[in-house]
Design a protein around this motif. Structure first.
Motif, PDB file in Angstrom:
ATOM      1  N   PRO A   1      -3.029  -6.604  -9.946  1.00 36.03           N
ATOM      2  CA  PRO A   1      -4.284  -6.314  -9.243  1.00 36.03           C
ATOM      3  C   PRO A   1      -5.306  -5.686 -10.188  1.00 36.03           C
ATOM      4  N   GLU A   2      -6.571  -5.809  -9.835  1.00 33.80           N
ATOM      5  CA  GLU A   2      -7.632  -5.199 -10.627  1.00 33.80           C
ATOM      6  C   GLU A   2      -7.754  -3.705 -10.296  1.00 33.80           C
ATOM      7  N   GLY A   3      -8.345  -2.964 -11.210  1.00 32.69           N
ATOM      8  CA  GLY A   3      -8.627  -1.552 -10.953  1.00 32.69           C
ATOM      9  C   GLY A   3      -7.579  -0.586 -11.439  1.00 32.69           C
ATOM     10  N   ILE A   4      -6.525  -1.085 -12.087  1.00 32.52           N
ATOM     11  CA  ILE A   4      -5.500  -0.185 -12.598  1.00 32.52           C
ATOM     12  C   ILE A   4      -6.091   0.671 -13.719  1.00 32.52           C
ATOM     13  N   GLY A   5      -5.880   1.973 -13.642  1.00 31.25           N
ATOM     14  CA  GLY A   5      -6.429   2.894 -14.628  1.00 31.25           C
ATOM     15  C   GLY A   5      -7.674   3.604 -14.159  1.00 31.25           C
ATOM     16  N   LEU A   6      -8.303   3.097 -13.102  1.00 32.88           N
ATOM     17  CA  LEU A   6      -9.476   3.759 -12.542  1.00 32.88           C
ATOM     18  C   LEU A   6      -9.056   4.999 -11.757  1.00 32.88           C
ATOM     19  N   PRO A   7      -9.988   5.906 -11.440  1.00 36.69           N
ATOM     20  CA  PRO A   7      -9.624   7.098 -10.669  1.00 36.69           C
ATOM     21  C   PRO A   7      -8.849   6.741  -9.395  1.00 36.69           C
ATOM     22  N   GLY A   8      -7.738   7.411  -9.197  1.00 35.16           N
ATOM     23  CA  GLY A   8      -6.868   7.123  -8.060  1.00 35.16           C
ATOM     24  C   GLY A   8      -5.795   6.117  -8.379  1.00 35.16           C
ATOM     25  N   SER A   9      -5.937   5.416  -9.490  1.00 29.47           N
ATOM     26  CA  SER A   9      -4.952   4.408  -9.890  1.00 29.47           C
ATOM     27  C   SER A   9      -4.537   4.605 -11.353  1.00 29.47           C
ATOM     28  N   GLU A  10      -4.444   5.867 -11.764  1.00 24.82           N
ATOM     29  CA  GLU A  10      -4.084   6.161 -13.143  1.00 24.82           C
ATOM     30  C   GLU A  10      -2.592   5.922 -13.383  1.00 24.82           C
TER      31      GLU A  10
ATOM     32  N   ALA B   1       0.840  -1.203   0.000  1.00 25.76           N
ATOM     33  CA  ALA B   1       0.000   0.000   0.000  1.00 25.76           C
ATOM     34  C   ALA B   1       0.866   1.240   0.000  1.00 25.76           C
ATOM     35  N   VAL B   2       0.402   2.281  -0.689  1.00 22.70           N
ATOM     36  CA  VAL B   2       1.053   3.575  -0.648  1.00 22.70           C
ATOM     37  C   VAL B   2       0.202   4.511   0.188  1.00 22.70           C
ATOM     38  N   ALA B   3       0.571   5.801   0.208  1.00 19.54           N
ATOM     39  CA  ALA B   3      -0.077   6.730   1.136  1.00 19.54           C
ATOM     40  C   ALA B   3      -1.570   6.860   0.879  1.00 19.54           C
ATOM     41  N   VAL B   4      -1.986   6.688  -0.384  1.00 16.38           N
ATOM     42  CA  VAL B   4      -3.406   6.780  -0.696  1.00 16.38           C
ATOM     43  C   VAL B   4      -3.864   5.456  -1.267  1.00 16.38           C
ATOM     44  N   ALA B   5      -5.206   5.247  -1.261  1.00 13.08           N
ATOM     45  CA  ALA B   5      -5.738   4.016  -1.827  1.00 13.08           C
ATOM     46  C   ALA B   5      -5.368   3.946  -3.298  1.00 13.08           C
ATOM     47  N   CYS B   6      -4.710   2.855  -3.691  1.00 10.95           N
ATOM     48  CA  CYS B   6      -4.176   2.783  -5.043  1.00 10.95           C
ATOM     49  C   CYS B   6      -3.945   1.328  -5.396  1.00 10.95           C
ATOM     50  N   ASN B   7      -4.275   0.962  -6.644  1.00 11.26           N
ATOM     51  CA  ASN B   7      -4.079  -0.409  -7.096  1.00 11.26           C
ATOM     52  C   ASN B   7      -2.854  -0.571  -7.985  1.00 11.26           C
ATOM     53  N   ILE B   8      -2.078   0.481  -8.128  1.00 11.56           N
ATOM     54  CA  ILE B   8      -0.890   0.404  -8.968  1.00 11.56           C
ATOM     55  C   ILE B   8       0.207  -0.346  -8.216  1.00 11.56           C
ATOM     56  N   PRO B   9       0.841  -1.349  -8.838  1.00 10.92           N
ATOM     57  CA  PRO B   9       1.948  -2.038  -8.174  1.00 10.92           C
ATOM     58  C   PRO B   9       3.043  -1.049  -7.787  1.00 10.92           C
TER      59      PRO B   9
END
Length: 256
Positions: free
Chosen positions: A200-209, A27-35
């Motif tokens: 992980p799923e959700g890459i590219g969605l808001p917060g995980s661009e 996990a990083v400082a904010v919710a994020c699905n980017i590796p």
């Protein structure tokens, strides 16, 4: 930077799945699905370092050209290297750069403690949790040709910018059997992890661009580095400086 001694390597590789998942999904400082490896590539700023050039009086023509070459590559001058060139004229009563955490004058005394150094001479200083460290020091001509670039660093950059998730750098030892054993073990694990791990799923969605066009997939590769490669002495000394007690000629070192 993680440095593993060869005697610990087999135990470490047994735990590679958990280590790789940590590098991928932490996990990083904010919710994020980017590796994390991609988050770091796109969002983390590299630490700056200083190239302190010691000289006595005006520089000669060739030395001035080499200093200018280093300056042109520095980020201060708009170049690609996150470096700052600091000239320290030892003939001056107030050398430039005395506001550094550790003054160049004090550093120069330390460098000359065992043997006098020929001028002009360069020390590379970088930040460290415990202060600053000297990652490398040597002659100005060596610095101009080795410090800011090398073939291995070019290949590392090319691999990371072409989508490699993690490049494992093998600092080879004088024992070819141990080198071969590490190579075989790492390549086998890299292939297995590439085949079994999933993004992980959700890459590219808001917060995980994603912020770049670098391909995103799971690929782990191995790059080898010889300790006696004349073009790579800065990189070798940099890794050896992180964990000097782990460095022996007959032990390979593995760095992700």
């Amino acid at each position: 930077m993680v440095l593993w001694h060869y005697c610990d390597l087999r135990a470490a590789v047994k735990n590679w799945p958990s280590l790789i998942v940590l590098l991928l999904l932490s996990a990083v400082a904010v919710a994020c699905n980017i590796p994390v490896f991609r988050y770091a590539l796109e969002r983390w700023r590299p630490d700056p370092c200083q190239l302190i050039i010691f000289h006595d009086g005006p520089l000669g023509v060739q030395a001035a050209k080499e200093v200018e070459r280093l300056r042109d590559r520095s980020s201060v001058a708009g170049g690609p290297a996150t470096t700052e060139v600091v000239l320290c004229d030892l003939s001056s009563q107030n050398p430039a750069g005395e506001s550094l955490l550790e003054s160049p004058s004090k550093l120069w005394r330390e460098l000359n403690r065992l043997a006098p150094k020929p001028l002009p001479y360069v020390a590379v200083r970088a930040s460290h949790p415990r202060g600053t460290v000297t990652g490398w020091h040597g002659g100005l001509s060596e610095a101009a040709t080795q410090v800011l670039d090398s073939p291995v660093r070019q290949r590392l950059s090319q691999r990371l910018l072409s989508g490699d998730s993690i490049v494992w750098l093998l600092l080879k030892s004088t024992d070819e059997q141990r080198n071969a054993a590490v190579r075989q073990l790492v390549l086998a694990q890299c292939q297995e992890l590439s085949d079994t791990l999933k993004l992980p799923e959700g890459i590219g969605l808001p917060g995980s661009e994603l912020h770049s066009e670098v391909p995103l997939f799971l690929k782990f590769t191995l790059q080898e580095l010889s300790r006696d490669d004349a073009q790579e002495q800065f990189l070798v000394s940099l890794f050896e400086g992180f964990q000097p007690e782990a460095i022996t000629d007959d032990q390979p070192l593995l760095i992700p």
